[in-house]
Design a protein around this motif. Structure first.
Motif, PDB file in Angstrom:
ATOM      1  N   CYS A 232       0.831  -1.210   0.000  1.00 30.36           N
ATOM      2  CA  CYS A 232       0.000   0.000   0.000  1.00 30.36           C
ATOM      3  C   CYS A 232       0.865   1.260   0.000  1.00 30.36           C
ATOM      4  O   CYS A 232       1.789   1.396   0.797  1.00 30.36           O
ATOM      5  N   ILE A 233       0.563   2.182  -0.920  1.00 33.39           N
ATOM      6  CA  ILE A 233       1.303   3.450  -0.973  1.00 33.39           C
ATOM      7  C   ILE A 233       0.445   4.607  -0.455  1.00 33.39           C
ATOM      8  O   ILE A 233       0.771   5.771  -0.661  1.00 33.39           O
TER       9      ILE A 233
ATOM     10  N   CYS B 260      -2.370   5.966  -1.368  1.00 27.94           N
ATOM     11  CA  CYS B 260      -2.821   6.957  -2.356  1.00 27.94           C
ATOM     12  C   CYS B 260      -4.232   7.429  -2.050  1.00 27.94           C
ATOM     13  O   CYS B 260      -4.673   8.438  -2.582  1.00 27.94           O
ATOM     14  N   SER B 261      -4.967   6.651  -1.247  1.00 28.40           N
ATOM     15  CA  SER B 261      -6.341   6.938  -0.803  1.00 28.40           C
ATOM     16  C   SER B 261      -7.416   6.741  -1.869  1.00 28.40           C
ATOM     17  O   SER B 261      -8.581   7.078  -1.633  1.00 28.40           O
ATOM     18  N   LEU B 262      -7.052   6.215  -3.031  1.00 24.52           N
ATOM     19  CA  LEU B 262      -8.075   6.037  -4.077  1.00 24.52           C
ATOM     20  C   LEU B 262      -9.156   5.044  -3.653  1.00 24.52           C
ATOM     21  O   LEU B 262     -10.335   5.239  -3.934  1.00 24.52           O
ATOM     22  N   CYS B 263      -8.774   3.969  -2.951  1.00 21.04           N
ATOM     23  CA  CYS B 263      -9.791   3.000  -2.518  1.00 21.04           C
ATOM     24  C   CYS B 263     -10.703   3.610  -1.462  1.00 21.04           C
ATOM     25  O   CYS B 263     -11.909   3.321  -1.428  1.00 21.04           O
TER      26      CYS B 263
ATOM     27  N   PHE C  37      -8.076   5.502   6.558  1.00 20.26           N
ATOM     28  CA  PHE C  37      -6.710   5.606   7.072  1.00 20.26           C
ATOM     29  C   PHE C  37      -6.747   5.746   8.577  1.00 20.26           C
ATOM     30  O   PHE C  37      -7.637   6.379   9.135  1.00 20.26           O
TER      31      PHE C  37
ATOM     32  N   LEU D 105      -3.534   1.820   6.086  1.00 22.46           N
ATOM     33  CA  LEU D 105      -4.882   1.579   5.589  1.00 22.46           C
ATOM     34  C   LEU D 105      -5.564   0.571   6.502  1.00 22.46           C
ATOM     35  O   LEU D 105      -4.974  -0.445   6.871  1.00 22.46           O
TER      36      LEU D 105
ATOM     37  N   CYS E  13      -7.085   0.245  -7.173  1.00 17.61           N
ATOM     38  CA  CYS E  13      -5.748   0.313  -6.585  1.00 17.61           C
ATOM     39  C   CYS E  13      -4.663   0.354  -7.669  1.00 17.61           C
ATOM     40  O   CYS E  13      -4.604  -0.528  -8.519  1.00 17.61           O
ATOM     41  N   PRO E  14      -3.803   1.376  -7.649  1.00 16.42           N
ATOM     42  CA  PRO E  14      -2.767   1.485  -8.689  1.00 16.42           C
ATOM     43  C   PRO E  14      -1.623   0.497  -8.486  1.00 16.42           C
ATOM     44  O   PRO E  14      -0.800   0.303  -9.369  1.00 16.42           O
ATOM     45  N   VAL E  15      -1.576  -0.106  -7.290  1.00 13.05           N
ATOM     46  CA  VAL E  15      -0.522  -1.083  -6.998  1.00 13.05           C
ATOM     47  C   VAL E  15      -1.178  -2.423  -6.661  1.00 13.05           C
ATOM     48  O   VAL E  15      -2.335  -2.652  -6.994  1.00 13.05           O
TER      49      VAL E  15
ATOM     50  N   VAL F  54      -2.408  -4.114  -3.933  1.00 10.25           N
ATOM     51  CA  VAL F  54      -2.982  -4.395  -2.612  1.00 10.25           C
ATOM     52  C   VAL F  54      -4.295  -5.167  -2.721  1.00 10.25           C
ATOM     53  O   VAL F  54      -4.475  -6.221  -2.099  1.00 10.25           O
ATOM     54  N   ILE F  55      -5.235  -4.646  -3.528  1.00  6.31           N
ATOM     55  CA  ILE F  55      -6.571  -5.241  -3.624  1.00  6.31           C
ATOM     56  C   ILE F  55      -6.559  -6.233  -4.793  1.00  6.31           C
ATOM     57  O   ILE F  55      -6.659  -5.854  -5.952  1.00  6.31           O
TER      58      ILE F  55
HETATM   59  S1  SF4 Z   1      -5.808   2.183  -3.537  1.00  3.24           S
HETATM   60 FE1  SF4 Z   1      -4.235   0.673  -3.029  1.00  3.24          FE
HETATM   61  S2  SF4 Z   1      -2.354   1.871  -2.640  1.00  3.24           S
HETATM   62 FE2  SF4 Z   1      -4.091   3.291  -2.612  1.00  3.24          FE
HETATM   63  S3  SF4 Z   1      -4.628   3.446  -0.427  1.00  3.24           S
HETATM   64 FE3  SF4 Z   1      -5.935   1.864  -1.341  1.00  3.24          FE
HETATM   65  S4  SF4 Z   1      -4.852  -0.054  -1.035  1.00  3.24           S
HETATM   66 FE4  SF4 Z   1      -3.378   1.591  -0.661  1.00  3.24          FE
END
Ligand code: SF4
Ligand code: SF4
Lengths: 230, 175
Positions: free
Chosen positions: A145-146, A148-151, A166, A175, A199-201, A203-204
């Motif tokens: 997780c970075i 980014c708060s998108l989720c 958060f 998170l 999620c851009p990375v 995690v999900i």
């Molecule tokens: S979208 Fe992914 S990287 Fe961004 S806060 Fe959520 S879990 Fe973390």
């Protein structure tokens, strides 16, 4: 009527209400970014999109475009600072790309390729973060997780579920899942949620679909993160 | 006319799987080109046991035990340019998945408390698996698991020509 500003010596047209970032995207110019997503309100937290305007560093995703402004983005100095931010993100988590299902589709990784990062100058944190595999169809690998708060935004603003949030502050920010147990299985999270695909990375992660597309044939194996989106 | 002196290269694998060395060999007929320009010192290709003075040292794998530290320091002391190759050398990689567990808990889980090997010949495990550059200075990094032979070739030819190696974004891969 459209006005213009200058970005790295190029004239960029913009409409009322656009930011430096959205005007650049419309003009087909790439400014590195991680927490920016066109569907969501920008909050300027990852700082990858930092540009210099009048010797001041600002986040291009939150700075309104203004007539006649002179913006520096793709310079040696700024790209070096962006690379440093990426290196910090990599050491703060556990990013073992070879064993990550997101490898090749990952925006963090692709941005690091784009900016020529071959290693990190910082020591690894090797944090100890558990994986949440409680949900029948999705797992959460917090190691990547970075923040980014998108989720968080997608689940709250689009799905109306607020599954993610958060907790804590500063370097301790992490998170969490909104359930008494803290487990994804105890929320209303569903694979059709916007949050499930934001999620851009890595995690999900959707279960039982790993490595359907082999490494080497994924999104950023065939195009670069800087390729125009349209 | 005298032939120009050949560059000396050493290589080794610490906490690695030899995948990076295998990818190195994957450069196929370019190896013939390379062998015209270089001589191998300590390396799995020669079986020389200790590293002498070299132009380039290439190390795959992270640092997981006391012997790895000695070998890495020997390479650093002898090689003008030290190259970290592969995910494990750069960030610990797969072996570093043990880093959130204590060494004692791992040994007890694997060997049971009464059977933990304790031969003085065996190198002691470090508390964690470390990337190379957290132990000695590293001059150049080739990421990938393993890096492609094209990427390895690019870095080697740059170094042999006396250039600072430059990888394009397409040549940088972490997987
Ligand atoms: S979208 Fe992914 S990287 Fe961004 S806060 Fe959520 S879990 Fe973390
Ligand atoms: S999330 Fe991205 S950078 Fe992190 S391990 Fe996965 S592919 Fe690599």
């Amino acid at each position: 009527m459209t006005d213009t500003f200058m970005l790295d010596g190029k004239k960029i047209r913009f409409r009322e209400g656009q930011t430096v970032m959205t005007a650049a995207i419309d003009a087909g110019i790439y400014i590195p970014r991680l927490c920016f997503h066109p569907e969501f309100k920008p909050h300027g937290s990852c700082k990858l999109c930092t540009v210099k305007i009048n010797e001041r560093r600002v986040s291009s995703c939150t700075t309104p475009a203004a007539k006649g402004m002179v913006v520096e983005s793709d310079t040696h100095e700024i790209n070096d600072e962006r690379r440093m931010l990426l290196e910090m993100l990599f050491v703060e988590g556990n990013h073992f790309c070879p064993s990550c299902e997101q490898s090749g589709n990952c925006q963090l990784q692709a941005t690091a390729y784009e900016l020529g990062m071959t290693s990190s100058r910082f020591d690894q944190f090797f944090p100890n973060r558990a994986v949440d595999a409680s949900h029948p169809d999705y797992l959460l690998d917090f190691n990547r997780c970075i923040l980014c708060s998108l989720c968080v935004q997608a689940s709250r603003d689009v799905d109306g579920k607020s599954v993610f949030a958060f907790s804590m502050r500063g370097i301790h920010t992490r998170l969490i899942v909104n359930a008494g147990s803290g487990l994804l299985a105890d929320t209303r999270f569903d694979g059709k949620d916007r949050a499930a695909n934001i999620c851009p990375v890595g995690v999900i992660i959707k279960k039982r679909s790993g490595f359907k597309v082999p490494i080497g044939q994924r999104r950023y194996d065939t195009m670069s993160v800087s390729s125009p989106e349209k | 006319m005298n032939k120009p002196a050949k560059a000396r290269i050493a290589s080794t694998s610490l906490a690695g799987c030899f995948g990076c060395h295998t990818s190195f060999l994957d450069m196929d007929e370019r190896l013939l080109d390379l062998i015209g320009q270089v001589e191998f010192d300590r390396s799995p290709f020669t079986d020389i046991k200790h590293c002498g003075p070299c132009d380039i040292g290439i190390i795959e794998g992270g640092v997981c035990n006391a012997e790895n530290v000695h070998v890495l320091r020997e390479f650093r002391a002898n090689c003008r340019i030290l190259v970290a190759i592969g995910a494990c050398a750069i960030n610990g990689g797969l072996p570093a998945l043990r880093n959130h567990l204590s060494v004692s808990s791992i040994l007890e889980a694997v060997y049971r408390t009464d059977m933990i090997p304790n031969d003085p010949e065996l190198p002691l495990l470090l508390d964690k698996v470390y990337p190379l550059h957290e132990v000695v200075r590293i001059d150049c990094f080739i990421p990938g698991c393993p890096p492609s032979s094209d990427t390895i070739w690019k870095v080697l030819t740059d170094l042999l020509a006396g250039r600072q190696p430059e990888l394009s974004s397409r040549q940088i891969r972490y997987d």
